[in-house]
Design a protein around this motif. Structure first.
Motif, PDB file in Angstrom:
ATOM      1  N   ASP A   1       3.677 -12.145   4.900  1.00 62.45           N
ATOM      2  CA  ASP A   1       3.756 -13.510   4.996  1.00 62.45           C
ATOM      3  C   ASP A   1       4.030 -14.256   3.532  1.00 62.45           C
ATOM      4  O   ASP A   1       5.063 -14.994   3.589  1.00 62.45           O
ATOM      5  CB  ASP A   1       2.271 -14.340   5.357  1.00 62.45           C
ATOM      6  CG  ASP A   1       2.051 -14.702   6.828  1.00 62.45           C
ATOM      7  OD1 ASP A   1       3.006 -14.516   7.622  1.00 62.45           O
ATOM      8  OD2 ASP A   1       0.979 -14.867   7.124  1.00 62.45           O
ATOM      9  N   GLN A   2       3.577 -13.477   2.620  1.00 69.78           N
ATOM     10  CA  GLN A   2       3.959 -14.050   1.125  1.00 69.78           C
ATOM     11  C   GLN A   2       5.271 -13.613   1.012  1.00 69.78           C
ATOM     12  O   GLN A   2       6.047 -14.449   0.300  1.00 69.78           O
ATOM     13  CB  GLN A   2       2.893 -13.294   0.168  1.00 69.78           C
ATOM     14  CG  GLN A   2       1.395 -14.073   0.213  1.00 69.78           C
ATOM     15  CD  GLN A   2       0.824 -13.365  -0.876  1.00 69.78           C
ATOM     16  OE1 GLN A   2       0.916 -12.373  -1.155  1.00 69.78           O
ATOM     17  NE2 GLN A   2      -0.349 -14.130  -1.276  1.00 69.78           N
ATOM     18  N   TRP A   3       5.683 -12.426   1.393  1.00 73.62           N
ATOM     19  CA  TRP A   3       6.996 -11.937   0.860  1.00 73.62           C
ATOM     20  C   TRP A   3       7.846 -12.686   1.698  1.00 73.62           C
ATOM     21  O   TRP A   3       9.064 -13.306   1.054  1.00 73.62           O
ATOM     22  CB  TRP A   3       7.180 -10.333   1.609  1.00 73.62           C
ATOM     23  CG  TRP A   3       8.461  -9.776   1.139  1.00 73.62           C
ATOM     24  CD1 TRP A   3       9.396  -9.437   2.133  1.00 73.62           C
ATOM     25  CD2 TRP A   3       9.114  -9.293   0.114  1.00 73.62           C
ATOM     26  NE1 TRP A   3      10.244  -8.824   1.163  1.00 73.62           N
ATOM     27  CE2 TRP A   3      10.045  -8.616   0.159  1.00 73.62           C
ATOM     28  CE3 TRP A   3       8.450  -9.474  -1.354  1.00 73.62           C
ATOM     29  CZ2 TRP A   3      10.779  -8.265  -1.064  1.00 73.62           C
ATOM     30  CZ3 TRP A   3       8.776  -8.894  -2.388  1.00 73.62           C
ATOM     31  CH2 TRP A   3      10.536  -8.447  -2.363  1.00 73.62           C
ATOM     32  N   ILE A   4       7.669 -13.202   3.045  1.00 77.70           N
ATOM     33  CA  ILE A   4       8.779 -14.018   3.782  1.00 77.70           C
ATOM     34  C   ILE A   4       8.917 -15.208   3.049  1.00 77.70           C
ATOM     35  O   ILE A   4       9.821 -16.077   2.748  1.00 77.70           O
ATOM     36  CB  ILE A   4       8.581 -14.279   5.134  1.00 77.70           C
ATOM     37  CG1 ILE A   4       8.304 -12.791   5.742  1.00 77.70           C
ATOM     38  CG2 ILE A   4       9.257 -14.938   5.856  1.00 77.70           C
ATOM     39  CD1 ILE A   4       7.834 -12.556   7.315  1.00 77.70           C
ATOM     40  N   CYS A   5       7.681 -15.942   2.769  1.00 80.54           N
ATOM     41  CA  CYS A   5       7.524 -17.344   1.905  1.00 80.54           C
ATOM     42  C   CYS A   5       8.330 -17.243   0.681  1.00 80.54           C
ATOM     43  O   CYS A   5       9.027 -18.394   0.116  1.00 80.54           O
ATOM     44  CB  CYS A   5       5.994 -17.909   1.722  1.00 80.54           C
ATOM     45  SG  CYS A   5       5.239 -18.562   3.225  1.00 80.54           S
ATOM     46  N   ALA A   6       8.335 -16.192   0.018  1.00 80.49           N
ATOM     47  CA  ALA A   6       8.927 -15.966  -1.171  1.00 80.49           C
ATOM     48  C   ALA A   6      10.530 -15.976  -1.191  1.00 80.49           C
ATOM     49  O   ALA A   6      11.065 -16.179  -2.114  1.00 80.49           O
ATOM     50  CB  ALA A   6       8.455 -14.731  -1.974  1.00 80.49           C
TER      51      ALA A   6
END
Ligand SMILES: C[C@@H]1O[C@H](OP(=O)(O)OP(=O)(O)OC[C@H]2O[C@@H](n3cnc4c(=O)[nH]c(N)nc43)[C@H](O)[C@@H]2O)[C@@H](O)[C@H](O)[C@@H]1O
Length: 400
Positions: A342-347
């Motif tokens: 989730d964090q990687w996609i938001c990043a």
């Protein structure tokens, strides 16, 4: 023992272990790692061979997916060990057991704040052995060894447990460890008590940059971006180097994928009726206005919302994209792996908005800083529906 012996004889290895206050979540724990890495660097400056033992992940309050085995998780499942090692020597806990000849920790130092607080309201750095303020989470067994949580390793024992009142930066502990400790393995419990040596300075960023997510998680995130969000590194100018020492993107160079990235923290953030967290309606209104402003047709939402709120959110925002692993994938990735994806996609989103004072959102800010995004596209947060002074997050500029 360790003190200065390396200059004269084959070096003995010092093992620094640590743990964090149980209720703290994944992303605060990542922050405490930075403080401990900094301390190991300080300890090594004297020439002694200290190594940081990575505390296994497990039994985190927020990792509640039922029937997923979430204890004894090595760091290698979430982070690239070679990347961590390029910053400071680290080993997994099970390697420590093997090298150390058994699951015994010589000395546990339980860190605590000073019972009297700041005297005269004056801040000073200090550290002293003191009686334990809180009830000790360790108990002596028949053989005189201490048992404790020890990341769920029931066979682990400590030879000695002492409380230390500490107020100050992580490295105030270095002289204590160097001068007074004549053992090879020391564990700092409640390590979050110590502050950063230099928050957002070069050393902070070196360690933060070295916390490269494990490759399989990045690949899953990248695959998802391509398939559902029309986002690839080439097109979005987010080329990533596995070797973090070479990853020096200029701020503003990253374009990001054609979607709005959202981190919407719920659960304990709404149970307290906090003024700085929006209602779902308020959040969706903001998302729609950002999509319009930035000419984005797609929104990716990372959230810990419960079932009921998710249903409401889907009703308000039927076109949102979410990363929802199958049962089998969840068992492999675990809650921590899903959080990272989730964090990687938001990043990688063209524009990001997160939740006020959530360390989950802060870690996304940092990831975007590393990827080279314009700060304007990163340091944004939702405002509470009736919040008056909605201060936006601080830009902590990357330092190489
Ligand atoms: C109030 C404090 O808040 C602190 O939380 P905060 O900084 O947001 O951030 P974390 O320390 O990471 O804790 C929140 C946890 O909830 C899950 N979580 C939250 N948002 C998401 C999301 O968008 N996607 C996924 N997959 N998981 C999410 C995840 O397990 C994460 O580690 C806590 O560390 C403290 O214990 C305390 O509760």
């Amino acid at each position: 023992f360790l003190c200065g012996v390396c200059m004269f004889s084959p070096c003995l290895r010092g093992y620094l272990l640590y743990d964090v206050n149980p209720p703290e979540g994944f992303n605060l724990r990542r922050d405490v790692y930075i403080r401990m890495a900094s301390m190991v660097k300080t300890l090594r400056k004297e020439g002694d061979d200290w190594v940081l033992v990575l505390p296994p992940w497990g039994r985190l309050y927020h990792w509640q997916s039922p029937n997923v085995h979430q204890v004894h998780i090595p760091w290698g499942e979430f982070f690239s060990l070679t990347s961590l090692q390029a910053n400071v020597p680290v080993i997994e806990y099970e390697e420590f057991i093997a090298e150390n000849g058994g699951p015994f920790i010589d000395q546990v130092l339980v860190l605590q704040n000073y019972a009297e607080g700041w005297t005269d309201g004056k801040w000073e750095e200090k550290v002293d052995e003191r009686p334990c303020v809180d009830k000790l989470m360790y108990s002596k067994d028949k053989q005189g060894y201490y048992r404790g949580w020890f990341w769920g390793y029931e066979e682990t024992r400590a030879r000695n447990v002492t409380c230390i009142s500490a107020q100050g930066h992580a490295s105030i502990m270095a002289p204590v460890l160097q001068k007074n400790i004549t053992v090879t393995s020391v564990m700092l419990d409640r390590a979050e008590t110590l502050l950063h040596d230099h928050y957002a300075g070069k050393d902070y960023w070196d360690t933060r940059r070295s916390m490269v997510f494990a490759k399989h998680l990045r690949l899953i995130g990248d695959g998802f971006r391509e398939k559902y969000l029309n986002s690839t590194d080439d097109r979005d100018h987010t080329i990533y180097s596995e070797d973090w020492t070479r990853m020096k993107a200029k701020l503003g160079s990253a374009k990001g994928g054609p979607y709005l990235g959202v981190h919407l923290r719920r659960k304990d953030f709404i149970w307290g009726h906090r003024e700085d967290v929006p209602s779902l309606k308020g959040a969706v209104k903001k998302m729609r206005s950002l999509m319009k402003k930035h000419k984005l047709d797609t929104v990716f939402v990372a959230t810990d919302a419960d079932e009921e709120e998710l249903r409401e959110l889907k009703g308000l925002l039927p076109d949102m994209v979410r990363f929802e692993p199958s049962r089998e994938d969840l068992e492999l990735l675990k809650d921590g792996g899903v959080a990272i994806i989730d964090q990687w996609i938001c990043a990688h989103a063209r524009f990001f908005i997160g939740t006020s004072v959530s360390t989950f959102s802060f870690r996304i800010h940092e990831e975007r800083e590393i990827l080279g995004f314009d700060p304007k596209a990163t340091y944004n947060r939702f405002c509470g529906d009736t919040e008056k002074d909605c201060e936006q997050p601080t830009h902590w500029k990357i330092v190489f």
